[in-house]
Design a protein around this motif. Structure first.
Motif, PDB file in Angstrom:
ATOM      1  N   UNK A 121      -7.329  15.361   1.440  1.00  0.00           N
ATOM      2  CA  UNK A 121      -6.317  16.323   1.048  1.00  0.00           C
ATOM      3  C   UNK A 121      -5.199  15.660  -0.013  1.00  0.00           C
ATOM      4  N   UNK A 122      -5.004  14.514   0.326  1.00  0.00           N
ATOM      5  CA  UNK A 122      -3.802  13.690  -0.211  1.00  0.00           C
ATOM      6  C   UNK A 122      -4.454  13.231  -1.346  1.00  0.00           C
ATOM      7  N   UNK A 123      -5.640  12.477  -1.263  1.00  0.00           N
ATOM      8  CA  UNK A 123      -6.701  12.000  -2.147  1.00  0.00           C
ATOM      9  C   UNK A 123      -6.755  12.753  -3.414  1.00  0.00           C
ATOM     10  N   UNK A 124      -7.143  14.227  -3.017  1.00  0.00           N
ATOM     11  CA  UNK A 124      -7.365  15.148  -4.070  1.00  0.00           C
ATOM     12  C   UNK A 124      -6.018  15.389  -4.707  1.00  0.00           C
ATOM     13  N   UNK A 162      -3.152   6.601   6.677  1.00  0.00           N
ATOM     14  CA  UNK A 162      -4.336   6.065   5.746  1.00  0.00           C
ATOM     15  C   UNK A 162      -3.731   5.915   4.300  1.00  0.00           C
ATOM     16  N   UNK A 163      -4.596   4.920   3.796  1.00  0.00           N
ATOM     17  CA  UNK A 163      -4.323   4.509   2.304  1.00  0.00           C
ATOM     18  C   UNK A 163      -4.540   5.643   1.306  1.00  0.00           C
ATOM     19  N   UNK A 164      -3.744   5.832   0.406  1.00  0.00           N
ATOM     20  CA  UNK A 164      -3.789   7.069  -0.570  1.00  0.00           C
ATOM     21  C   UNK A 164      -5.159   6.464  -1.482  1.00  0.00           C
ATOM     22  N   UNK A 165      -6.101   7.329  -1.871  1.00  0.00           N
ATOM     23  CA  UNK A 165      -7.234   6.795  -2.605  1.00  0.00           C
ATOM     24  C   UNK A 165      -8.296   6.225  -1.867  1.00  0.00           C
ATOM     25  N   UNK A 166      -8.247   6.146  -0.591  1.00  0.00           N
ATOM     26  CA  UNK A 166      -9.258   5.460   0.290  1.00  0.00           C
ATOM     27  C   UNK A 166     -10.182   6.948   0.702  1.00  0.00           C
ATOM     28  N   UNK A 167     -11.473   6.902   0.092  1.00  0.00           N
ATOM     29  CA  UNK A 167     -12.373   7.891   0.112  1.00  0.00           C
ATOM     30  C   UNK A 167     -13.387   7.595   1.088  1.00  0.00           C
ATOM     31  N   UNK A 197      -2.587  20.422   2.248  1.00  0.00           N
ATOM     32  CA  UNK A 197      -2.957  21.118   3.321  1.00  0.00           C
ATOM     33  C   UNK A 197      -2.852  20.400   4.576  1.00  0.00           C
ATOM     34  N   UNK A 198      -2.194  20.753   5.708  1.00  0.00           N
ATOM     35  CA  UNK A 198      -1.609  22.181   6.039  1.00  0.00           C
ATOM     36  C   UNK A 198      -0.548  22.323   5.802  1.00  0.00           C
ATOM     37  N   UNK A 199       0.301  21.522   5.045  1.00  0.00           N
ATOM     38  CA  UNK A 199       1.957  21.365   4.914  1.00  0.00           C
ATOM     39  C   UNK A 199       2.419  21.975   3.664  1.00  0.00           C
ATOM     40  N   UNK A 202       0.824  -1.237   0.025  1.00  0.00           N
ATOM     41  CA  UNK A 202      -0.044   0.025  -0.044  1.00  0.00           C
ATOM     42  C   UNK A 202       0.862   1.098  -0.080  1.00  0.00           C
ATOM     43  N   UNK A 203       0.341   2.283  -0.385  1.00  0.00           N
ATOM     44  CA  UNK A 203       1.075   3.691  -0.308  1.00  0.00           C
ATOM     45  C   UNK A 203       0.273   4.691   0.714  1.00  0.00           C
ATOM     46  N   UNK A 204       0.778   5.101   1.601  1.00  0.00           N
ATOM     47  CA  UNK A 204       0.117   5.466   2.777  1.00  0.00           C
ATOM     48  C   UNK A 204       0.606   7.290   2.918  1.00  0.00           C
ATOM     49  N   UNK A 205      -0.108   7.781   3.734  1.00  0.00           N
ATOM     50  CA  UNK A 205       0.347   9.247   4.033  1.00  0.00           C
ATOM     51  C   UNK A 205       1.234   9.095   4.995  1.00  0.00           C
ATOM     52  N   UNK A 206       2.453   9.985   4.932  1.00  0.00           N
ATOM     53  CA  UNK A 206       3.416  10.133   5.962  1.00  0.00           C
ATOM     54  C   UNK A 206       4.283   8.964   6.112  1.00  0.00           C
TER      55      UNK A 206
END
Length: 232
Positions: free
Chosen positions: A177-180, A166-171, A134-136, A90-94
């Motif tokens: 913000x990362x999904x967008x 969280x996983x990228x693309x998980x709505x 957002x917010x970085x 998976x690709x995740x935030x952070x």
């Protein structure tokens, strides 16, 4: 749509399930009218198949199906008794800095009862992008390997959200913000969760099976953008 066949013998067919395809019709996806993976494979192969386990509609990767309905329970026992090794990426935030064992109950949508769920999360690669989210002023992502010891509905998605990655693309459980950003910068709106491999001993032939599913095109595109090494 042509579905890639990874493995086939007299008892099973293993395929590389594409993103955004249901395995079969269900109450939870009653508004989705697209062809299911079972419909596509029936047309492609000319005979019916019976799913042994499930992947979310938005999850891609290794999916095991039985050719005979009476064999479904035999193969399901591999999953129920933890005699099959399931590996996801998976690709995740952070930044996920170290391996984590996530042991947090997950609610069953039918009974509303929480059941024990366990996932091992292992970091593989990471990147900092000079793209503000957002917010970085920059954005950070990790490629992770996920090994679930249980098979609860949405388990990996819930567990990664639980540890704030969280996983990228998980709505549903992710970060909008990362999904967008992935939509706008990379034209990617799929869930970045892929069932990469299954390892098990065939319960009928006793053959040792190790199967790998190639990454979808959007994965290859993003990994190249990030400068990540291929691991397939």
């Amino acid at each position: 749509m042509i579905v890639e066949i990874i493995f086939e013998d007299e008892t099973i067919v293993v395929v590389n399930k594409p993103n955004n395809v249901l395995i079969h019709n269900s109450y939870y996806a009653r508004n989705i009218k697209d062809a299911t993976i079972l419909d596509v494979l029936q047309n492609q192969l000319g005979f019916p198949l019976y799913p042994v386990h499930r992947l979310d509609r938005k999850t891609s990767g290794v999916l095991l199906l039985a050719k005979q309905k009476e064999n479904v329970a035999i193969f399901q026992e591999l999953f129920n008794s933890n005699k099959i090794e399931k590996t996801y990426v998976g690709i995740v935030r952070g930044f996920v800095e170290e391996s984590k064992l996530i042991n947090s109950p997950v609610k069953n949508p039918d009974t509303q009862v929480y059941k024990n769920a366990e996932t091992l999360c292992k970091p593989m690669q990471k990147v900092v992008l000079n793209i503000p989210v957002h917010p970085y002023e920059t954005s950070r992502y990790s490629l992770v390997e996920l090994k679930p010891a249980t098979g609860r509905m949405h388990q990996l998605r819930i567990h990664m959200n639980k540890i704030s990655h969280p996983l990228v693309g998980d709505y549903k459980y992710g970060d909008r913000f990362h999904n967008r950003m992935f939509e706008n910068e990379f034209d990617c709106n799929n869930l970045f969760l892929h069932a990469i491999s299954l390892k098990f001993q065939h319960p009928i032939t006793q053959q040792k099976i190790e199967l790998t599913a190639k990454l979808p095109n959007d994965w290859n595109f993003v990994m190249k953008k990030f400068g990540w090494k291929s691991f397939e």
